[in-house]
Structure formats: C-alpha cells, structure tokens
Design an enzyme around this catalytic site. Structure first.
Site, PDB file in Angstrom:
ATOM      1  N   ASN A  91       0.862  -1.185   0.000  1.00  8.28           N
ATOM      2  CA  ASN A  91       0.000   0.000   0.000  1.00  8.28           C
ATOM      3  C   ASN A  91       0.897   1.233   0.000  1.00  8.28           C
ATOM      4  O   ASN A  91       1.494   1.571   1.022  1.00  8.28           O
ATOM      5  CB  ASN A  91      -0.887  -0.052   1.267  1.00  8.28           C
ATOM      6  CG  ASN A  91      -1.735   1.183   1.440  1.00  8.28           C
ATOM      7  OD1 ASN A  91      -1.825   2.026   0.552  1.00  8.28           O
ATOM      8  ND2 ASN A  91      -2.360   1.307   2.604  1.00  8.28           N
ATOM      9  N   LYS A 118       0.143   4.273  -0.219  1.00  6.46           N
ATOM     10  CA  LYS A 118      -0.501   5.453   0.386  1.00  6.46           C
ATOM     11  C   LYS A 118      -0.230   6.694  -0.484  1.00  6.46           C
ATOM     12  O   LYS A 118      -0.124   6.552  -1.704  1.00  6.46           O
ATOM     13  CB  LYS A 118      -0.026   5.633   1.833  1.00  6.46           C
ATOM     14  CG  LYS A 118      -0.205   4.343   2.654  1.00  6.46           C
ATOM     15  CD  LYS A 118      -0.068   4.537   4.128  1.00  6.46           C
ATOM     16  CE  LYS A 118      -0.262   3.194   4.829  1.00  6.46           C
ATOM     17  NZ  LYS A 118      -0.203   3.289   6.282  1.00  6.46           N
ATOM     18  N   HIS A 139      -9.644   1.089   4.953  1.00  9.00           N
ATOM     19  CA  HIS A 139      -8.380   1.300   5.666  1.00  9.00           C
ATOM     20  C   HIS A 139      -8.624   2.231   6.853  1.00  9.00           C
ATOM     21  O   HIS A 139      -9.434   3.155   6.764  1.00  9.00           O
ATOM     22  CB  HIS A 139      -7.338   1.891   4.709  1.00  9.00           C
ATOM     23  CG  HIS A 139      -5.956   1.871   5.300  1.00  9.00           C
ATOM     24  ND1 HIS A 139      -5.538   2.810   6.209  1.00  9.00           N
ATOM     25  CD2 HIS A 139      -4.923   1.014   5.142  1.00  9.00           C
ATOM     26  CE1 HIS A 139      -4.300   2.522   6.586  1.00  9.00           C
ATOM     27  NE2 HIS A 139      -3.902   1.435   5.940  1.00  9.00           N
ATOM     28  N   GLU A 199      -7.010   4.619   7.932  1.00 10.87           N
ATOM     29  CA  GLU A 199      -6.807   6.050   7.624  1.00 10.87           C
ATOM     30  C   GLU A 199      -8.043   6.641   6.942  1.00 10.87           C
ATOM     31  O   GLU A 199      -8.375   7.798   7.144  1.00 10.87           O
ATOM     32  CB  GLU A 199      -5.540   6.217   6.761  1.00 10.87           C
ATOM     33  CG  GLU A 199      -4.279   6.028   7.597  1.00 10.87           C
ATOM     34  CD  GLU A 199      -3.091   5.439   6.863  1.00 10.87           C
ATOM     35  OE1 GLU A 199      -3.060   5.447   5.624  1.00 10.87           O
ATOM     36  OE2 GLU A 199      -2.173   4.944   7.562  1.00 10.87           O
ATOM     37  N   GLU A 207      -5.410  -5.054  10.672  1.00  9.07           N
ATOM     38  CA  GLU A 207      -4.387  -4.039  10.909  1.00  9.07           C
ATOM     39  C   GLU A 207      -4.677  -3.297  12.210  1.00  9.07           C
ATOM     40  O   GLU A 207      -5.478  -2.358  12.227  1.00  9.07           O
ATOM     41  CB  GLU A 207      -4.373  -3.023   9.756  1.00  9.07           C
ATOM     42  CG  GLU A 207      -4.077  -3.622   8.411  1.00  9.07           C
ATOM     43  CD  GLU A 207      -3.529  -2.572   7.446  1.00  9.07           C
ATOM     44  OE1 GLU A 207      -2.415  -2.775   6.948  1.00  9.07           O
ATOM     45  OE2 GLU A 207      -4.194  -1.552   7.225  1.00  9.07           O
ATOM     46  N   GLY A 264       2.345   2.248  10.817  1.00 11.20           N
ATOM     47  CA  GLY A 264       3.278   3.356  10.660  1.00 11.20           C
ATOM     48  C   GLY A 264       3.992   3.755  11.941  1.00 11.20           C
ATOM     49  O   GLY A 264       4.636   4.807  12.001  1.00 11.20           O
ATOM     50  N   SER A 282       3.349  -2.129  10.356  1.00 10.15           N
ATOM     51  CA  SER A 282       4.804  -2.171  10.549  1.00 10.15           C
ATOM     52  C   SER A 282       5.429  -3.520  10.189  1.00 10.15           C
ATOM     53  O   SER A 282       6.348  -3.991  10.863  1.00 10.15           O
ATOM     54  CB  SER A 282       5.176  -1.759  11.974  1.00 10.15           C
ATOM     55  OG  SER A 282       4.774  -0.422  12.219  1.00 10.15           O
TER      56      SER A 282
HETATM   57  P1  PGA Z   1       2.744   0.292   7.692  1.00  8.94           P
HETATM   58  O1  PGA Z   1       1.294   0.477   7.020  1.00  8.94           O
HETATM   59  O2  PGA Z   1       3.321  -0.976   7.134  1.00  8.94           O
HETATM   60  O3  PGA Z   1       3.521   1.509   7.282  1.00  8.94           O
HETATM   61  O4  PGA Z   1       2.540   0.217   9.167  1.00  8.94           O
HETATM   62  C1  PGA Z   1       0.421  -0.617   6.824  1.00  8.94           C
HETATM   63  C2  PGA Z   1      -0.896  -0.137   6.269  1.00  8.94           C
HETATM   64  O5  PGA Z   1      -1.398   0.908   6.705  1.00  8.94           O
HETATM   65  O6  PGA Z   1      -1.490  -0.777   5.380  1.00  8.94           O
END
Ligand code: PGA
Length: 251
Positions: free
Chosen positions: A9, A11, A96, A98, A168, A174, A214
């Site tokens: 992803n 982003k 997601h 976010e 997640e 992140g 992460s």
């Molecule tokens: P990350 O993001 O690996 O940077 O923690 C994962 C995601 O939000 O899909």
C-alpha cells in the site's frame, strides 16, 4: 487451498516518475525468483495506468487504495470502480483505518463499496482493526467483530470466500510497533471463526487473511509462519523495492 498474498500500500507516496522507478525496480528484484505468494501493488490513482502498463508482462497485480460506491455522478474528487477497472485494477483496498479515522468513512459506506466492488468483478482487500485504547481496554475482539459483521453484511458465501481481509491494529500502523506473531495469530484465528459463523467453516478456510502494521523484512517471516496469517498488507516497507522483495520472499 487459500492463497498467500503480499500487497504493498503506497498510500500518498510517489509521483509518476518515482512510481515508474519503484515498480521497475521491484520487477527487477523479483525477476527469476520463485514466488510463494501473489504480489499486489497499490499506487496512488495518478500512477495506476502507467504502473499497469509496466506490470502487464509480470505476475504483479494492481490494486487501488479506495473507490466510491456509486457508478458515476456528482462526487467531486472521487473515483468509480469502472474507472479502476479501465486502468487494470483487479483489487481495491477498502475500509483502511486512515480512511475511517481521517476521512470519516463508516462501516455502512464501506459495506456499500464492498458490494459494489464485487458486483463489478474487483476484489476488495478489506481492512479492520482496533485502536490502542480498544486493545488496552480489552475490546479488540468485539471491535473487530462489529466492524466485520457490518462491512460483510449481505455478501454471498461465494463473495466472502473471495474477499481478502487485512487485520491491521491501528496502533501498529506506521508506528514501528508490530503486533507480536501471537497477538496477530490470536485475532486472525478469531476472524476465521467469525467468518465460519457468518458463512460456513469451508468458506472461512479459504479466505486469505493478511496482517498489516509495521511489517518489515525483519519480522515478516515469523508473522507469516502463523497458521492463520496468509499474507501481509505492507505500508512503509513497500516503498523500497529491496525491502518489499524480502517480505515477499519470506513466504
Ligand atoms: P505500515 O502500514 O506498514 O507503514 O505500518 C500498513 C498499512 O497501513 O497498510
């Protein structure tokens, strides 16, 4: 029976020339390698068409990061599933955290999108997961159950069998703070049990469940070796071709 899937992803990262560079590097890194997982990249909308033309001769599949639930119309700034299909997307990330927390997307809206994606032959990568507060007050399972029951509403067993679910935990996204393999496996097993109740045990056995939050080359192998973890949704570590390659090759 079920597929292992590693998805990247991107982003809101990479302009067009950077996207070309990243996907070209990834192709080079994977060239000649035996892959035990399907590989998906999810670049921003602006690079989908170009990335699609670059992965056509490879095993890499294309995903978008979001879509609207309507066919077309007065939805400034939005993108329809038909538009995604026309640039080669076979997957779309939906729900997601976010999108939920920053842009206020509800379970009901995400459910509409999931149904609409399936109706148009695009497979959702559906995200769920609890916040730090919810984990600390012991409501992880009930939060995930409520999210999944709402977003999977009115799906057929056939659709549930095809969906990809990414667990997640929000506190791991992140942050560099990964769920332990045991913590992740525990929730994945819970999700599979829930899917068996919503559909059938046979259907639940075939659903690909990804872990996200992460994921890095250093922790991928242990996470991916858990019984109910069939892949990963990777953010930060997919922005470099070599680290994404290492995660893919740890399956
Ligand atoms: P990350 O993001 O690996 O940077 O923690 C994962 C995601 O939000 O899909």
């Amino acid at each position: 029976m079920r597929k292992n899937i590693i998805a990247g992803n991107w982003k809101m990262n990479k302009n067009l020339s950077e996207a070309i560079q990243l996907v070209s590097d990834l192709k080079t890194e994977l060239d000649g390698k035996t892959l035990n997982a399907e590989v998906i990249v999810a670049p921003p909308f602006t690079s989908l068409e170009t990335v699609n033309s670059l992965i056509k001769d490879s095993a890499i599949k294309l995903s978008a990061q979001n879509m609207h639930s309507a066919d077309s119309g007065a939805y400034t700034g939005e993108v329809s599933v038909e538009m995604l299909k026309s640039v080669g997307c076979s997957y779309v990330i939906l729900g997601h955290s976010e999108r939920r927390t920053i842009f206020g997307e509800s379970d009901e809206f995400i459910n509409e999108k999931v149904i609409h994606a399936f109706k148009n032959g695009v497979t959702p990568i559906l995200c769920c997961g609890e916040s730090l507060e919810e984990r600390e007050n012991g409501t992880t399972f009930s939060v995930v159950e409520k999210q999944l029951k709402a977003v999977l509403k009115n799906l057929t067993n056939n659709q549930i069998e095809k969906i990809v679910i990414a667990y997640e935990p929000i506190w791991a996204i992140g942050t560099g703070k990964t769920a332990t393999p045991e913590q992740a496996q525990e929730v994945h097993a819970f999700i599979r049990k829930l899917l068996a109740e919503i559909s059938t045990p046979e259907v639940a056995e075939n659903v690909t469940l990804q872990y996200g939050g992460s994921v890095k080359p250093e922790n991928a192998k242990e996470l991916l070796s858990q019984k109910d973890i069939d892949g990963a949704l990777v953010g930060g570590a997919c922005l470099k071709a070599d680290s994404f390659r290492d995660i893919i090759l740890s399956v």
